[in-house]
Design a protein around this motif. Structure first.
Motif, PDB file in Angstrom:
ATOM      1  N   ILE A 125       2.939   5.977  -2.960  1.00 37.38           N
ATOM      2  CA  ILE A 125       4.088   6.751  -3.441  1.00 37.38           C
ATOM      3  C   ILE A 125       4.138   6.740  -4.969  1.00 37.38           C
ATOM      4  O   ILE A 125       4.327   7.785  -5.606  1.00 37.38           O
ATOM      5  CB  ILE A 125       5.406   6.202  -2.855  1.00 37.38           C
ATOM      6  N   THR A 126       3.949   5.581  -5.561  1.00 39.25           N
ATOM      7  CA  THR A 126       4.037   5.454  -7.015  1.00 39.25           C
ATOM      8  C   THR A 126       2.930   6.232  -7.718  1.00 39.25           C
ATOM      9  O   THR A 126       3.184   6.943  -8.691  1.00 39.25           O
ATOM     10  CB  THR A 126       4.002   3.972  -7.427  1.00 39.25           C
ATOM     11  N   SER A 127       1.702   6.128  -7.226  1.00 44.47           N
ATOM     12  CA  SER A 127       0.607   6.841  -7.896  1.00 44.47           C
ATOM     13  C   SER A 127       0.732   8.353  -7.708  1.00 44.47           C
ATOM     14  O   SER A 127       0.457   9.119  -8.638  1.00 44.47           O
ATOM     15  CB  SER A 127      -0.752   6.323  -7.434  1.00 44.47           C
ATOM     16  N   PHE A 128       1.188   8.794  -6.525  1.00 43.45           N
ATOM     17  CA  PHE A 128       1.392  10.229  -6.328  1.00 43.45           C
ATOM     18  C   PHE A 128       2.487  10.751  -7.256  1.00 43.45           C
ATOM     19  O   PHE A 128       2.329  11.783  -7.914  1.00 43.45           O
ATOM     20  CB  PHE A 128       1.755  10.520  -4.861  1.00 43.45           C
ATOM     21  N   PRO A 161       3.772  -2.236  -7.311  1.00 45.60           N
ATOM     22  CA  PRO A 161       3.530  -2.691  -5.940  1.00 45.60           C
ATOM     23  C   PRO A 161       3.673  -4.201  -5.768  1.00 45.60           C
ATOM     24  O   PRO A 161       4.274  -4.659  -4.797  1.00 45.60           O
ATOM     25  CB  PRO A 161       2.096  -2.243  -5.646  1.00 45.60           C
ATOM     26  N   VAL A 162       3.143  -4.973  -6.697  1.00 45.51           N
ATOM     27  CA  VAL A 162       3.213  -6.430  -6.555  1.00 45.51           C
ATOM     28  C   VAL A 162       4.660  -6.921  -6.652  1.00 45.51           C
ATOM     29  O   VAL A 162       5.085  -7.748  -5.842  1.00 45.51           O
ATOM     30  CB  VAL A 162       2.302  -7.138  -7.577  1.00 45.51           C
ATOM     31  N   LEU A 210       0.835  -1.205   0.000  1.00 46.29           N
ATOM     32  CA  LEU A 210       0.000   0.000   0.000  1.00 46.29           C
ATOM     33  C   LEU A 210       0.866   1.249   0.000  1.00 46.29           C
ATOM     34  O   LEU A 210       0.574   2.211  -0.711  1.00 46.29           O
ATOM     35  CB  LEU A 210      -0.941   0.002   1.203  1.00 46.29           C
ATOM     36  N   MET A 211       1.935   1.230   0.758  1.00 46.05           N
ATOM     37  CA  MET A 211       2.843   2.386   0.781  1.00 46.05           C
ATOM     38  C   MET A 211       3.483   2.590  -0.592  1.00 46.05           C
ATOM     39  O   MET A 211       3.571   3.720  -1.081  1.00 46.05           O
ATOM     40  CB  MET A 211       3.939   2.205   1.840  1.00 46.05           C
TER      41      MET A 211
END
Length: 181
Positions: A66-69, A102-103, A61-62
């Motif tokens: 971070i990645t989407s922001f 994320p995965v 989730l973290m």
């Protein structure tokens, strides 16, 4: 002035929808993006360590946040654009931000618990994503960079994964995550 901005925004949204419908949706690149959104989660659900799942999900989730922001910021300031998108009205790449990165990093976090092994695996993942995956995405036309380099991406993956591991290690009880063998 507000009405003019609204009209410009509505026209831009209509143009984007028409562009997506005529040259994006159902192309091979679009199917590739859809698979990139779904397949990693199927793999994770089969491989995730159920005993440590809550810590692994927290880490993921973290990374996702971070990645989407970061992706939204880069697209908003024009550092990159997504000529072919999974959905028409989005600055971000859902498969990249919500699945692939994320995965991949969750699996690294799960399987490589010591810092040394984690950093080696993260380095390999960063090299593959930055120097193979991203050039392929540029070639496929799913992303176009303006002033961004693959080397920046390489550093980004390492920085994000390392910072997130340090954060999760700090905020989760040692007995529940067993991060240090």
């Amino acid at each position: 002035m507000s009405d003019q901005l609204h009209e410009i925004q509505q026209n831009g949204a209509h143009v984007e929808l028409v562009r997506w419908l005529t040259s994006g949706v159902f192309t091979w690149q679009w199917w590739f993006l859809l698979a990139g959104l779904i397949v990693p989660w199927i793999i994770l659900l089969k491989l995730i360590d159920r005993k440590r799942a809550h810590v692994i999900w927290f880490y993921g989730l973290m990374i996702l946040i971070i990645t989407s922001f970061t992706d939204d910021l880069g697209a908003e300031i024009g550092t990159w654009v997504y000529p072919i998108k999974l959905v028409p009205y989005s600055l971000i790449s859902f498969p990249f931000d919500f699945s692939v990165v994320p995965v991949a990093q969750m699996l690294i976090f799960q399987y490589f618990r010591s810092w040394k092994k984690f950093l080696i695996a993260l380095l390999i993942q960063a090299m593959i994503f930055a120097f193979i995956g991203e050039p392929f995405s540029v070639w496929a036309g799913t992303i176009t960079y303006y002033g961004w380099t693959y080397y920046y991406s390489f550093l980004y993956y390492i920085f994000t994964g390392s910072l997130t591991k340090a954060f999760v290690n700090y905020w989760t009880p040692k007995k529940s995550n067993s991060l240090n063998p």
